[in-house]
Design an enzyme around this catalytic site. Structure first.
Site, short mmCIF file in Angstrom:
data_model
loop_
_atom_site.label_atom_id
_atom_site.label_comp_id
_atom_site.label_asym_id
_atom_site.label_seq_id
_atom_site.Cartn_x
_atom_site.Cartn_y
_atom_site.Cartn_z
N HIS A 152 -7.83 4.50 6.05
CA HIS A 152 -6.97 4.03 4.96
C HIS A 152 -6.21 5.21 4.34
O HIS A 152 -5.06 5.08 3.93
CB HIS A 152 -7.83 3.32 3.91
CG HIS A 152 -7.03 2.71 2.80
ND1 HIS A 152 -6.08 1.71 3.00
CD2 HIS A 152 -7.01 2.95 1.45
CE1 HIS A 152 -5.54 1.37 1.85
NE2 HIS A 152 -6.08 2.11 0.89
N TYR A 210 -8.97 -10.14 2.49
CA TYR A 210 -10.22 -9.43 2.87
C TYR A 210 -11.07 -9.03 1.67
O TYR A 210 -12.21 -8.61 1.82
CB TYR A 210 -9.92 -8.21 3.75
CG TYR A 210 -9.04 -7.15 3.14
CD1 TYR A 210 -9.48 -6.32 2.12
CD2 TYR A 210 -7.73 -6.97 3.59
CE1 TYR A 210 -8.67 -5.35 1.55
CE2 TYR A 210 -6.91 -6.00 3.04
CZ TYR A 210 -7.39 -5.19 2.03
OH TYR A 210 -6.58 -4.25 1.48
N GLU A 211 -10.49 -9.13 0.47
CA GLU A 211 -11.29 -8.82 -0.72
C GLU A 211 -12.22 -9.99 -1.08
O GLU A 211 -13.05 -9.88 -1.98
CB GLU A 211 -10.37 -8.51 -1.91
CG GLU A 211 -9.60 -7.22 -1.73
CD GLU A 211 -8.47 -7.08 -2.74
OE1 GLU A 211 -8.71 -6.49 -3.80
OE2 GLU A 211 -7.36 -7.59 -2.48
N SER A 236 0.82 -1.22 0.00
CA SER A 236 0.00 0.00 0.00
C SER A 236 0.85 1.26 0.00
O SER A 236 1.68 1.46 0.88
CB SER A 236 -0.89 0.06 1.25
OG SER A 236 -1.81 -0.98 1.24
N HIS A 238 -5.69 -9.17 -1.64
CA HIS A 238 -5.79 -9.45 -0.20
C HIS A 238 -6.90 -10.45 0.10
O HIS A 238 -7.89 -10.53 -0.61
CB HIS A 238 -6.07 -8.14 0.56
CG HIS A 238 -4.98 -7.13 0.46
ND1 HIS A 238 -4.88 -6.27 -0.60
CD2 HIS A 238 -3.93 -6.84 1.28
CE1 HIS A 238 -3.81 -5.49 -0.44
NE2 HIS A 238 -3.22 -5.82 0.70
N ALA A 242 2.38 -1.88 4.29
CA ALA A 242 2.14 -0.84 5.28
C ALA A 242 1.60 -1.55 6.51
O ALA A 242 0.81 -2.49 6.38
CB ALA A 242 1.12 0.15 4.75
N HIS A 297 -3.33 0.57 -5.17
CA HIS A 297 -2.68 -0.59 -5.79
C HIS A 297 -3.00 -0.61 -7.29
O HIS A 297 -4.14 -0.46 -7.67
CB HIS A 297 -3.21 -1.90 -5.19
CG HIS A 297 -2.82 -2.12 -3.78
ND1 HIS A 297 -1.75 -2.89 -3.41
CD2 HIS A 297 -3.35 -1.66 -2.64
CE1 HIS A 297 -1.64 -2.89 -2.10
NE2 HIS A 297 -2.61 -2.16 -1.60
N MET A 314 -2.39 -6.73 7.18
CA MET A 314 -3.38 -7.63 6.56
C MET A 314 -2.83 -8.35 5.33
O MET A 314 -3.60 -8.74 4.44
CB MET A 314 -4.62 -6.82 6.15
CG MET A 314 -5.21 -5.97 7.25
SD MET A 314 -6.53 -4.93 6.61
CE MET A 314 -6.79 -3.82 8.01
N SER A 315 -1.51 -8.48 5.25
CA SER A 315 -0.94 -9.12 4.04
C SER A 315 0.33 -9.87 4.40
O SER A 315 0.53 -10.24 5.55
CB SER A 315 -0.63 -8.03 3.00
OG SER A 315 0.44 -7.21 3.44
N ASN A 362 1.09 3.90 10.91
CA ASN A 362 0.26 4.44 12.00
C ASN A 362 0.56 3.70 13.29
O ASN A 362 1.06 2.58 13.26
CB ASN A 362 -1.23 4.25 11.64
CG ASN A 362 -1.55 2.78 11.37
OD1 ASN A 362 -1.30 2.26 10.28
ND2 ASN A 362 -2.08 2.12 12.37
N1 HPA Z 1 -3.75 -2.62 11.24
C1 HPA Z 1 -3.83 -3.53 10.25
N2 HPA Z 1 -3.37 -3.31 9.04
C2 HPA Z 1 -2.76 -2.14 8.79
C3 HPA Z 1 -2.63 -1.16 9.77
C4 HPA Z 1 -3.14 -1.42 11.08
O1 HPA Z 1 -3.06 -0.60 12.01
N3 HPA Z 1 -1.97 -0.12 9.20
C5 HPA Z 1 -1.72 -0.48 7.92
N4 HPA Z 1 -2.21 -1.71 7.66
#
Ligand code: HPA
Length: 265
Positions: free
Chosen positions: A240, A78-79, A24, A76, A106, A54, A204-205, A228
């Protein structure tokens, strides 16, 4: 075989040795090298990338004297795809002759000493996705049924990456990456749990790809861009957009580091 034959037809005698999966907000690296770019949508067996930030294509380039293939964008869990589907390209990269793969993402900081914009080398991972990409009939031509996962993230690659970061004056972190399925970000209680588990970053990846890459004998280096502070009680809400914004700020440093690492692999 059909996917790799299709790609080989397009790339001729370009034999990639290093692959990079760009996460990301980090896909820009590939924009500079567009001589040979193949959209996933054209490749038999590949699925299109749908997430914002992406692009969804393979980009082949000579970088610092090395033959490199970049995955600009990834799919991903989650998609709604299966882990088998999202890790399919890793097996195709193996068939193309790739030896080393750099997985990037990320991620949210779980370790309280990390700050947004930091880069973290992944030393190990925890799979909290509730599934494994290797479930199903095993393809013995790729790897064994019960593959060892003791050293997915190879120490020699970690050493190279650390030296490169030092040479570039980049203060690099290292730690354990924990993968959740997403798409919801974590609750404060889930982040406390991740910390108790020994995680330093959460995302998440990457984990499904790392499992499959290690399974089929690719050497893996993992780099997280801390976008973050993961959820904490009293903290500000996470979006996001914030994730993309921070990775955008870190991308110059990220790009420098990746190029230096490619030189030294
Ligand atoms: N949690 C999960 N996935 C993420 C985060 C997060 O804080 N930041 C970027 N991808």
């Amino acid at each position: 075989m059909e996917s790799s034959e299709f790609i080989k037809e397009k790339i001729g005698n370009f034999n990639p040795e290093i692959a990079i999966v760009l996460g990301s907000g980090l896909g820009e690296l590939a924009d500079e090298y567009t001589d040979i770019a193949i959209p996933y949508a054209e490749i038999p067996g590949f699925i299109k990338s749908t997430v914002k930030g992406h692009k969804g294509r393979l980009v082949f380039a000579d970088i610092a004297g090395k033959k490199v293939v970049m995955m600009q964008g990834r799919n991903h869990f989650y998609e709604g795809h299966t882990l088998g589907e999202i890790t399919y390209p890793i097996k195709v990269l193996k068939k193309l002759g790739v030896k080393t793969i750099i997985l990037t993402n990320a991620a949210g900081a779980v370790n309280e000493s990390f700050a947004p914009g930091d880069l973290m080398l992944i030393t190990d991972h925890i799979n909290c996705m509730g599934q494994n990409p290797l479930i199903g009939a095993n393809d013995d031509t790729l790897g064994e049924r019960f593959p060892d996962m003791t050293e997915i993230y190879k120490q020699d690659l970690l050493n190279i990456a650390k030296t490169c970061a030092k040479n570039l004056n980049i203060n690099i972190k290292q730690g354990v990456y924990l993968a959740n399925s997403g798409p919801s970000y974590e609750t404060p209680a889930e982040i406390r749990m991740a910390r108790l588990f020994g995680a330093d970053a959460v995302g998440m990846s990457t984990v499904p790809e790392a499992i499959v890459a290690n399974y089929c004998g690719l050497k893996v280096l993992g780099i997280s861009c801390i976008s973050n502070a993961a959820s904490k009680a009293g903290g500000t809400a996470l979006s996001h957009e914030e994730v993309i914004e921070t990775t955008n700020k870190a991308k110059v440093k990220f790009k420098e580091l990746i190029l230096e690492i490619i030189k030294h692999i």
